[in-house]
Design a protein around this motif. Structure first.
Motif, PDB file in Angstrom:
ATOM      1  N   ASP A 163     -10.830   8.837   2.261  1.00  0.00           N
ATOM      2  CA  ASP A 163     -10.792   8.949   3.611  1.00  0.00           C
ATOM      3  C   ASP A 163      -9.999   7.860   4.330  1.00  0.00           C
ATOM      4  O   ASP A 163      -9.403   8.122   5.272  1.00  0.00           O
ATOM      5  N   ILE A 164     -10.075   6.526   3.796  1.00  0.00           N
ATOM      6  CA  ILE A 164      -9.304   5.702   4.511  1.00  0.00           C
ATOM      7  C   ILE A 164      -7.999   5.777   4.463  1.00  0.00           C
ATOM      8  O   ILE A 164      -7.404   5.826   5.342  1.00  0.00           O
ATOM      9  N   PHE A 165      -7.542   6.208   3.269  1.00  0.00           N
ATOM     10  CA  PHE A 165      -6.025   6.415   3.080  1.00  0.00           C
ATOM     11  C   PHE A 165      -5.685   7.703   3.846  1.00  0.00           C
ATOM     12  O   PHE A 165      -4.576   7.378   4.691  1.00  0.00           O
ATOM     13  N   ALA A 166      -6.276   8.724   4.136  1.00  0.00           N
ATOM     14  CA  ALA A 166      -6.084   9.857   4.798  1.00  0.00           C
ATOM     15  C   ALA A 166      -6.034   9.423   6.438  1.00  0.00           C
ATOM     16  O   ALA A 166      -5.214   9.616   7.061  1.00  0.00           O
ATOM     17  N   HIS A 167      -6.788   8.749   6.866  1.00  0.00           N
ATOM     18  CA  HIS A 167      -6.855   8.220   8.250  1.00  0.00           C
ATOM     19  C   HIS A 167      -5.748   7.433   8.500  1.00  0.00           C
ATOM     20  O   HIS A 167      -5.244   7.216   9.663  1.00  0.00           O
ATOM     21  N   LEU A 168      -5.530   6.496   7.447  1.00  0.00           N
ATOM     22  CA  LEU A 168      -3.974   5.671   7.807  1.00  0.00           C
ATOM     23  C   LEU A 168      -2.821   6.602   7.586  1.00  0.00           C
ATOM     24  O   LEU A 168      -1.815   5.817   7.777  1.00  0.00           O
ATOM     25  N   GLY A 169      -2.977   7.760   7.200  1.00  0.00           N
ATOM     26  CA  GLY A 169      -1.683   8.495   7.145  1.00  0.00           C
ATOM     27  C   GLY A 169      -1.060   8.118   5.762  1.00  0.00           C
ATOM     28  O   GLY A 169       0.263   8.304   5.462  1.00  0.00           O
ATOM     29  N   LEU A 170      -1.733   7.586   4.891  1.00  0.00           N
ATOM     30  CA  LEU A 170      -1.160   7.278   3.535  1.00  0.00           C
ATOM     31  C   LEU A 170      -1.386   8.199   2.331  1.00  0.00           C
ATOM     32  O   LEU A 170      -2.614   8.762   2.387  1.00  0.00           O
ATOM     33  N   GLU A 171      -0.555   8.243   1.423  1.00  0.00           N
ATOM     34  CA  GLU A 171      -0.907   8.960   0.240  1.00  0.00           C
ATOM     35  C   GLU A 171      -2.050   7.945  -0.546  1.00  0.00           C
ATOM     36  O   GLU A 171      -1.762   6.819  -0.553  1.00  0.00           O
ATOM     37  N   TYR A 172      -3.018   8.854  -1.237  1.00  0.00           N
ATOM     38  CA  TYR A 172      -3.972   8.100  -1.934  1.00  0.00           C
ATOM     39  C   TYR A 172      -3.146   7.330  -3.197  1.00  0.00           C
ATOM     40  O   TYR A 172      -2.361   7.839  -4.018  1.00  0.00           O
ATOM     41  N   VAL A 173      -3.753   6.054  -3.476  1.00  0.00           N
ATOM     42  CA  VAL A 173      -3.201   5.235  -4.571  1.00  0.00           C
ATOM     43  C   VAL A 173      -4.288   4.925  -5.297  1.00  0.00           C
ATOM     44  O   VAL A 173      -5.306   4.553  -4.854  1.00  0.00           O
ATOM     45  N   GLU A 174      -4.359   5.186  -6.937  1.00  0.00           N
ATOM     46  CA  GLU A 174      -5.444   5.160  -7.717  1.00  0.00           C
ATOM     47  C   GLU A 174      -5.435   3.930  -8.088  1.00  0.00           C
ATOM     48  O   GLU A 174      -4.494   2.580  -7.778  1.00  0.00           O
ATOM     49  N   PHE A 192      -0.871  -3.051   7.458  1.00  0.00           N
ATOM     50  CA  PHE A 192      -0.208  -1.817   7.652  1.00  0.00           C
ATOM     51  C   PHE A 192      -1.063  -1.280   8.677  1.00  0.00           C
ATOM     52  O   PHE A 192      -0.588  -0.522   9.561  1.00  0.00           O
ATOM     53  N   ALA A 193      -2.388  -1.202   8.531  1.00  0.00           N
ATOM     54  CA  ALA A 193      -3.151  -0.438   9.464  1.00  0.00           C
ATOM     55  C   ALA A 193      -2.925  -0.948  11.005  1.00  0.00           C
ATOM     56  O   ALA A 193      -2.663  -0.414  11.794  1.00  0.00           O
ATOM     57  N   GLN A 194      -2.984  -2.184  11.043  1.00  0.00           N
ATOM     58  CA  GLN A 194      -2.589  -3.242  12.345  1.00  0.00           C
ATOM     59  C   GLN A 194      -1.291  -2.707  13.032  1.00  0.00           C
ATOM     60  O   GLN A 194      -1.032  -2.402  14.286  1.00  0.00           O
ATOM     61  N   LYS A 195      -0.342  -3.335  11.980  1.00  0.00           N
ATOM     62  CA  LYS A 195       1.084  -3.086  12.710  1.00  0.00           C
ATOM     63  C   LYS A 195       1.563  -1.413  12.853  1.00  0.00           C
ATOM     64  O   LYS A 195       2.156  -1.296  13.871  1.00  0.00           O
ATOM     65  N   GLU A 196       1.222  -0.764  11.826  1.00  0.00           N
ATOM     66  CA  GLU A 196       1.851   0.634  12.007  1.00  0.00           C
ATOM     67  C   GLU A 196       0.888   1.925  12.537  1.00  0.00           C
ATOM     68  O   GLU A 196       1.487   2.605  13.024  1.00  0.00           O
ATOM     69  N   ARG A 197      -0.446   1.252  12.585  1.00  0.00           N
ATOM     70  CA  ARG A 197      -1.240   2.507  12.813  1.00  0.00           C
ATOM     71  C   ARG A 197      -2.174   1.749  14.478  1.00  0.00           C
ATOM     72  O   ARG A 197      -2.892   2.952  14.674  1.00  0.00           O
ATOM     73  N   CYS A 213       0.801  -1.302   0.019  1.00  0.00           N
ATOM     74  CA  CYS A 213       0.181   0.044   0.105  1.00  0.00           C
ATOM     75  C   CYS A 213       0.916   1.254  -0.024  1.00  0.00           C
ATOM     76  O   CYS A 213       0.357   2.454   0.036  1.00  0.00           O
ATOM     77  N   GLN A 214       2.248   0.985   0.212  1.00  0.00           N
ATOM     78  CA  GLN A 214       3.193   2.200   0.112  1.00  0.00           C
ATOM     79  C   GLN A 214       3.855   2.295  -1.400  1.00  0.00           C
ATOM     80  O   GLN A 214       4.958   2.804  -1.435  1.00  0.00           O
ATOM     81  N   ARG A 215       3.461   1.137  -2.232  1.00  0.00           N
ATOM     82  CA  ARG A 215       4.214   1.286  -3.321  1.00  0.00           C
ATOM     83  C   ARG A 215       2.943   1.332  -4.551  1.00  0.00           C
ATOM     84  O   ARG A 215       1.744   1.271  -4.307  1.00  0.00           O
ATOM     85  N   ARG A 216       3.576   1.812  -5.690  1.00  0.00           N
ATOM     86  CA  ARG A 216       2.650   2.072  -6.779  1.00  0.00           C
ATOM     87  C   ARG A 216       2.796   0.985  -7.982  1.00  0.00           C
ATOM     88  O   ARG A 216       4.127   0.890  -8.239  1.00  0.00           O
ATOM     89  N   THR A 217       1.761   0.021  -8.174  1.00  0.00           N
ATOM     90  CA  THR A 217       2.213  -0.990  -9.037  1.00  0.00           C
ATOM     91  C   THR A 217       1.020  -0.916 -10.104  1.00  0.00           C
ATOM     92  O   THR A 217      -0.272  -1.343  -9.869  1.00  0.00           O
ATOM     93  N   THR A 218       1.414  -0.560 -11.440  1.00  0.00           N
ATOM     94  CA  THR A 218       0.468  -0.457 -12.626  1.00  0.00           C
ATOM     95  C   THR A 218       0.372  -2.092 -13.224  1.00  0.00           C
ATOM     96  O   THR A 218       1.091  -2.898 -12.669  1.00  0.00           O
ATOM     97  N   THR A 219      -0.015  -2.171 -14.367  1.00  0.00           N
ATOM     98  CA  THR A 219      -0.308  -3.598 -14.644  1.00  0.00           C
ATOM     99  C   THR A 219       0.828  -4.103 -15.458  1.00  0.00           C
ATOM    100  O   THR A 219       0.865  -4.966 -15.955  1.00  0.00           O
ATOM    101  N   GLU A 220       1.794  -2.845 -15.809  1.00  0.00           N
ATOM    102  CA  GLU A 220       2.971  -2.983 -16.657  1.00  0.00           C
ATOM    103  C   GLU A 220       3.961  -3.577 -15.348  1.00  0.00           C
ATOM    104  O   GLU A 220       4.624  -3.134 -14.853  1.00  0.00           O
ATOM    105  N   THR A 269     -11.610  -4.230  -4.571  1.00  0.00           N
ATOM    106  CA  THR A 269     -10.532  -3.693  -5.858  1.00  0.00           C
ATOM    107  C   THR A 269      -9.202  -4.595  -5.557  1.00  0.00           C
ATOM    108  O   THR A 269      -8.678  -4.816  -6.639  1.00  0.00           O
ATOM    109  N   GLY A 270      -9.139  -5.038  -4.249  1.00  0.00           N
ATOM    110  CA  GLY A 270      -8.275  -6.253  -4.032  1.00  0.00           C
ATOM    111  C   GLY A 270      -6.873  -6.001  -4.430  1.00  0.00           C
ATOM    112  O   GLY A 270      -5.932  -5.100  -4.243  1.00  0.00           O
ATOM    113  N   SER A 271      -6.318  -7.190  -4.809  1.00  0.00           N
ATOM    114  CA  SER A 271      -4.830  -7.702  -4.939  1.00  0.00           C
ATOM    115  C   SER A 271      -4.202  -7.560  -3.444  1.00  0.00           C
ATOM    116  O   SER A 271      -4.998  -7.400  -2.706  1.00  0.00           O
ATOM    117  N   ARG A 272      -2.971  -7.810  -3.789  1.00  0.00           N
ATOM    118  CA  ARG A 272      -1.972  -7.719  -2.380  1.00  0.00           C
ATOM    119  C   ARG A 272      -2.081  -6.556  -1.886  1.00  0.00           C
ATOM    120  O   ARG A 272      -2.157  -6.160  -0.675  1.00  0.00           O
TER     121      ARG A 272
END
Ligand code: DCP
Ligand code: MG
Length: 372
Positions: A355-366, A325-330, A17-24, A314-317
């Motif tokens: 809102d969920i990303f913001a609460h977790l202190g994460l940048e929004y990921v498309e 991340f939510a549990q261990k880091e927040r 959730c702190q990486r950006r992974t496209t289909t490429e 929307t899924g995936s890993r």
């Protein structure tokens, strides 16, 4: 080849959730092998190695270029000795002997084949293997084997539903579902989710989320939709699960794979003529039916849980790592229903994925960057 570790690689997070992974995917030659090894570990109920291979594959998928040498992966998270040894084999010989051996393994072959049938999980596959069964034909002709309804549908439509669903087919189904849903409830909200929301070109099924703007109005909606699909003659199979969602039971303290929303697992009949680019066209000269069967999942959460359900489906890993991340880091609990702050002992207010990303202190990921 340039073997210096690219600077971008120096700070790759261990959390998807702190990486950006496209289909490429620039490292498919490695990740395909990792995923096969993960699957094999899963068959052997080796949870640790299975997770390790999946995490390694996920990290490699996020890299901006192909790994050319072992030095280039120094400092990357989640790559253990086992993974590195496999990568070294591939880098040196262009192939992995370990995985080639696995592909020849009778048990692996049988379990992979059996679990490719809709409704057959690793446990059933293992049971059949232990009984000496090796092929689908042997399963079907073995008199002592009792298939359940889902498995019978799985065998009946096997050749269709084991074939990938294209984006054009997913969009055609989207139109059909939309028309059906809006005929019943004009203000219903429908969203494509799963792999196709992440921008994938192909998928194993098509996933949709369905809700009503007014709380409670979603009750019974799915059953209406199912009836209407049946009336149209396109419902080939339906497994409906009513809602078991109970606000008073939140938060769930463990990671739940299955959520409690009303949902249905369907097999629908899709006419070739309804798919863009295939009108009047014969897909396969040997196949003159003009339709195919497709697996479709519909989930209908109440509107106040919509963002959680959308994020989860929307899924995936990516989704799994968000929870970790939510549990261990927040010290927060996240699932498909809610986000709970254990320190503040309260549920956090959420209406959108942002809102969920913001609460977790994460940048929004498309969504299209969540192919972890
Ligand atoms: N999911 C979930 N809760 C469930 C079932 C699934 O949160 N009860 C999530 C996990 C998946 C996503 O929904 O990542 C969609 O499931 P799929 O198995 O359809 O996976 P994808 O759509 O990502 O890939 P595919 O192309 O194989 O369909
Ligand atoms: Mg899917």
């Amino acid at each position: 080849t340039d073997c210096s570790p690219p600077t971008a690689v120096a700070n790759v997070s261990q959390y998807a959730c702190q990486r950006r992974t496209t289909t490429e995917n620039h490292n498919k030659i490695f990740t395909d092998v990792m995923e096969e090894l993960a699957e094999s570990s899963e068959f052997n109920e080796s949870k640790g190695p299975c997770l390790a291979f999946r995490q390694a594959a996920s990290v490699l998928k996020s890299l901006p270029s192909a790994v050319q040498c072992l030095e280039a992966i120094q400092g990357l998270p989640c790559l253990g000795e086992h993974t590195k040894a496999v990568m070294e084999e591939i880098l040196t010989f262009g192939r992995s002997f370990k995985v080639e051996e696995l592909r020849c393994d009778e048990r692996y072959q049988a379990l992979k084949l059996f679990t490719s049938v809709f409704g057959v999980g690793p446990k059933t596959a293992e049971k059949w293997y232990r009984r000496g069964l090796r092929s689908l034909k042997e399963i079907l002709t073995e008199p002592s084997i009792q298939l359940n309804r889902m498995q019978r549908a799985g065998f009946l439509y096997y050749s269709d539903i084991s074939k990938a669903v294209s984006k054009a087919e997913a969009e055609a189904l989207g139109c059909i579902i939309e028309e059906t849903v809006h005929w019943i409830a004009p203000d219903a909200v429908l969203a494509l989710t799963g792999g196709f929301r992440r921008g994938k070109e192909y998928g194993h099924d098509v996933d949709f989320l369905l809700t009503m703007p007014e709380m409670g109005k979603e009750e019974g909606l799915l059953l209406h939709v199912i009836d209407r699909l049946r009336d149209q003659g396109i419902l080939l199979y339906c497994e409906y699960q009513g809602s078991t969602f109970d606000v008073s039971k939140l938060p769930s303290c463990r990671f739940e794979d299955m959520d409690h929303f009303q949902k249905c697992f369907l097999i629908l009949r899709l006419e070739q003529g309804q798919v863009e680019g295939e009108r009047g066209q014969q897909r396969d000269p040997g196949d003159s039916r003009g339709w195919r069967a497709v697996r479709v999942d519909l989930v209908a959460p109440p509107v106040d849980r919509y963002a959680f359900a959308l994020l989860g489906w929307t899924g995936s890993r990516f989704g799994r790592d968000l929870r970790a991340f939510a549990q261990k880091e927040r010290q927060m609990l996240l699932d498909n229903h809610a986000l709970y702050d254990k320190t503040k002992q309260l549920f956090l207010p959420v209406t959108t994925e942002e809102d969920i990303f913001a609460h977790l202190g994460l940048e929004y990921v498309e969504p299209w960057q969540r192919n972890a």
